[in-house]
Structures are given as structure tokens and as C-alpha cells.
Write a protein that holds these residues in place. Structure first.
Motif, PDB file in Angstrom:
ATOM      1  N   ALA A  62      -1.448 -13.968  52.384  1.00 59.42           N
ATOM      2  CA  ALA A  62      -1.563 -15.314  51.661  1.00 59.42           C
ATOM      3  C   ALA A  62      -1.585 -16.544  52.458  1.00 59.42           C
ATOM      4  N   LEU A  63      -0.158 -16.677  53.169  1.00 60.02           N
ATOM      5  CA  LEU A  63       0.036 -17.732  54.057  1.00 60.02           C
ATOM      6  C   LEU A  63      -1.004 -17.925  54.867  1.00 60.02           C
ATOM      7  N   ALA A  64      -1.703 -17.034  55.827  1.00 63.82           N
ATOM      8  CA  ALA A  64      -2.789 -17.064  56.650  1.00 63.82           C
ATOM      9  C   ALA A  64      -3.994 -17.595  55.819  1.00 63.82           C
ATOM     10  N   ALA A  65      -4.387 -17.123  54.650  1.00 60.94           N
ATOM     11  CA  ALA A  65      -5.455 -17.772  54.252  1.00 60.94           C
ATOM     12  C   ALA A  65      -5.332 -18.906  53.769  1.00 60.94           C
ATOM     13  N   ALA A  66      -4.150 -19.488  53.166  1.00 69.50           N
ATOM     14  CA  ALA A  66      -3.690 -20.758  52.633  1.00 69.50           C
ATOM     15  C   ALA A  66      -4.020 -21.546  53.952  1.00 69.50           C
ATOM     16  N   ILE A  67      -3.287 -21.224  55.121  1.00 71.36           N
ATOM     17  CA  ILE A  67      -3.532 -22.092  56.409  1.00 71.36           C
ATOM     18  C   ILE A  67      -5.201 -22.312  56.698  1.00 71.36           C
ATOM     19  N   SER A  93      -4.208 -30.847  45.767  1.00 71.31           N
ATOM     20  CA  SER A  93      -4.170 -30.992  44.403  1.00 71.31           C
ATOM     21  C   SER A  93      -4.330 -29.669  43.762  1.00 71.31           C
ATOM     22  N   VAL A  94      -5.201 -28.581  44.166  1.00 71.29           N
ATOM     23  CA  VAL A  94      -5.391 -27.046  43.913  1.00 71.29           C
ATOM     24  C   VAL A  94      -4.261 -26.570  44.030  1.00 71.29           C
ATOM     25  N   GLY A  95      -3.919 -26.756  45.432  1.00 73.76           N
ATOM     26  CA  GLY A  95      -2.579 -26.077  45.909  1.00 73.76           C
ATOM     27  C   GLY A  95      -1.272 -26.218  45.056  1.00 73.76           C
ATOM     28  N   THR A  96      -0.951 -27.189  44.708  1.00 73.39           N
ATOM     29  CA  THR A  96       0.189 -27.414  44.044  1.00 73.39           C
ATOM     30  C   THR A  96      -0.094 -27.158  42.660  1.00 73.39           C
ATOM     31  N   TYR A  97      -1.097 -27.328  41.975  1.00 70.25           N
ATOM     32  CA  TYR A  97      -1.452 -26.857  40.861  1.00 70.25           C
ATOM     33  C   TYR A  97      -1.112 -25.296  40.360  1.00 70.25           C
ATOM     34  N   LEU A  98      -1.719 -24.570  41.691  1.00 74.61           N
ATOM     35  CA  LEU A  98      -1.470 -23.160  41.528  1.00 74.61           C
ATOM     36  C   LEU A  98      -0.008 -22.789  41.923  1.00 74.61           C
ATOM     37  N   ALA A  99       0.802 -23.554  42.673  1.00 72.18           N
ATOM     38  CA  ALA A  99       2.173 -23.325  42.966  1.00 72.18           C
ATOM     39  C   ALA A  99       2.995 -23.396  41.759  1.00 72.18           C
ATOM     40  N   GLY A 100       2.303 -24.624  41.049  1.00 71.58           N
ATOM     41  CA  GLY A 100       3.084 -24.822  39.735  1.00 71.58           C
ATOM     42  C   GLY A 100       2.941 -23.693  38.726  1.00 71.58           C
ATOM     43  N   ARG A 101       1.684 -23.372  38.662  1.00 71.33           N
ATOM     44  CA  ARG A 101       1.434 -22.303  37.662  1.00 71.33           C
ATOM     45  C   ARG A 101       2.239 -20.986  37.997  1.00 71.33           C
ATOM     46  N   ARG A 102       2.232 -20.760  39.210  1.00 74.88           N
ATOM     47  CA  ARG A 102       3.033 -19.482  39.514  1.00 74.88           C
ATOM     48  C   ARG A 102       4.377 -19.411  39.427  1.00 74.88           C
ATOM     49  N   PHE A 103       4.943 -20.600  39.453  1.00 74.25           N
ATOM     50  CA  PHE A 103       6.524 -20.639  39.188  1.00 74.25           C
ATOM     51  C   PHE A 103       6.844 -21.115  37.676  1.00 74.25           C
ATOM     52  N   GLY A 104       5.678 -21.139  37.041  1.00 79.64           N
ATOM     53  CA  GLY A 104       6.046 -21.747  35.435  1.00 79.64           C
ATOM     54  C   GLY A 104       6.459 -23.164  35.613  1.00 79.64           C
ATOM     55  N   LEU A 105       5.818 -24.128  36.369  1.00 79.13           N
ATOM     56  CA  LEU A 105       6.575 -25.450  36.470  1.00 79.13           C
ATOM     57  C   LEU A 105       5.593 -26.352  35.528  1.00 79.13           C
ATOM     58  N   GLU A 106       5.946 -27.248  34.628  1.00 80.82           N
ATOM     59  CA  GLU A 106       5.286 -28.151  33.945  1.00 80.82           C
ATOM     60  C   GLU A 106       5.413 -29.574  34.647  1.00 80.82           C
ATOM     61  N   PRO A 107       4.136 -30.502  34.740  1.00 82.23           N
ATOM     62  CA  PRO A 107       4.236 -31.531  35.428  1.00 82.23           C
ATOM     63  C   PRO A 107       5.276 -32.450  34.785  1.00 82.23           C
ATOM     64  N   ARG A 108       5.613 -32.502  33.333  1.00 83.99           N
ATOM     65  CA  ARG A 108       6.535 -33.440  32.801  1.00 83.99           C
ATOM     66  C   ARG A 108       7.924 -32.956  33.173  1.00 83.99           C
ATOM     67  N   GLN A 109       8.241 -31.783  33.383  1.00 79.56           N
ATOM     68  CA  GLN A 109       9.516 -31.171  33.732  1.00 79.56           C
ATOM     69  C   GLN A 109       9.809 -31.584  35.319  1.00 79.56           C
ATOM     70  N   LEU A 110       8.666 -31.390  36.112  1.00 76.71           N
ATOM     71  CA  LEU A 110       8.748 -31.831  37.245  1.00 76.71           C
ATOM     72  C   LEU A 110       9.176 -33.537  37.662  1.00 76.71           C
ATOM     73  N   ALA A 111       8.358 -34.130  36.778  1.00 76.97           N
ATOM     74  CA  ALA A 111       8.673 -35.574  36.977  1.00 76.97           C
ATOM     75  C   ALA A 111      10.086 -36.120  36.289  1.00 76.97           C
ATOM     76  N   ALA A 112      10.497 -35.580  35.291  1.00 77.63           N
ATOM     77  CA  ALA A 112      11.893 -35.659  34.791  1.00 77.63           C
ATOM     78  C   ALA A 112      12.928 -35.272  35.473  1.00 77.63           C
ATOM     79  N   GLU A 113      12.816 -34.291  36.193  1.00 80.15           N
ATOM     80  CA  GLU A 113      13.749 -33.753  37.339  1.00 80.15           C
ATOM     81  C   GLU A 113      13.777 -34.680  38.609  1.00 80.15           C
ATOM     82  N   GLY A 114      12.457 -34.919  38.851  1.00 88.00           N
ATOM     83  CA  GLY A 114      12.406 -35.980  40.073  1.00 88.00           C
ATOM     84  C   GLY A 114      13.024 -37.252  39.835  1.00 88.00           C
ATOM     85  N   MET A 115      12.804 -37.969  38.675  1.00 85.06           N
ATOM     86  CA  MET A 115      13.404 -39.133  38.224  1.00 85.06           C
ATOM     87  C   MET A 115      15.103 -39.048  38.000  1.00 85.06           C
TER      88      MET A 115
END
Length: 114
Positions: free
Chosen positions: A8-13, A30-52
Motif C-alpha cells: 500500500a505504501l509503495a502504491a501510494a508513493i 486532498s484525496v489522500g487526506t480524505y481517505l486517511a481521515g475516513r480510515r481513522f474515523g476522523l471528521e474535519p470539524r474534530q480535526l479543526a477544533a483539536e488543531g485550534m
């Protein structure tokens, strides 16, 4: 690392390289971060709130944020005041013109005495 993860890492590279060469790197990121977020069950709002929240914990960032907040509020007040002043000036000019126009019409409508 097991074989599936390595593949998977080789294919991604390889995919990133191909997309980067064809000027599609932004889309790939954009697609990679979306897929990574979906895989780990992250939501953009949660990520933004945590970052802030984490940024707010850094003293320099908190100080800069307070400084900018004051400057932005002051600039906003000035902009609103300027817009209101301009609008009131336009309203006053329009009312003055209409009032002057009514006075002229009234003088023109009065019948002349013979």
C-alpha cells in the motif's frame, strides 16, 4: 511492517509520483487526506477544533491571536462606521434632492393669475 502495508505504501508513493508529474498533486493530497481521515474515523470539524485547541496552548500563538483579534475588531469597527456614514450621507443627499424637487414642482404647479 507486513507485506500488505508495504504494498500500500509503495502504491501510494508511485501514485503520488505519477500525479505529481501530471500536476495533479493537490488533488492527490486532498484525496489522500480524505481517505486517511475516513480510515481513522476522523471528521474535519474534530480535526479543526483539536488543531485550534493545541495552537491555543502555545503561548506565542495565544499572544499573537489576542493581538490580531484586537486589530481585526478595530478594523471591523472602522469599516462598519465608514459604511454607515457613507449610507447616511447618501440618504441625506437623496432626501435633500427630493425635498428640493418637491418645492420646485409645487412652484410650477401653482396657477398663474390673470
Amino acid at each position: 511492517m507486513d507485506d500488505q502495508t508495504k504494498m500500500a505504501l509503495a502504491a501510494a508513493i508511485a501514485g503520488g509520483y505519477v500525479l505529481g508529474r501530471t500536476k495533479k498533486g493537490k488533488l492527490a493530497l486532498s484525496v489522500g487526506t480524505y481517505l486517511a481521515g475516513r480510515r481513522f474515523g476522523l471528521e474535519p470539524r474534530q480535526l479543526a477544533a483539536e488543531g485550534m485547541r493545541r495552537l491555543g496552548e502555545i503561548p506565542q500563538v495565544a499572544e499573537l491571536q489576542d493581538q490580531l483579534k484586537g486589530e481585526v475588531l478595530e478594523a471591523g469597527r472602522k469599516a462598519v462606521t465608514a459604511a454607515a456614514t457613507r449610507s447616511m450621507g447618501t440618504l441625506a443627499a437623496t432626501l435633500h434632492e427630493r425635498t428640493a424637487g418637491l418645492g420646485k414642482k409645487k412652484e410650477e404647479e401653482e396657477p398663474e393669475e390673470d
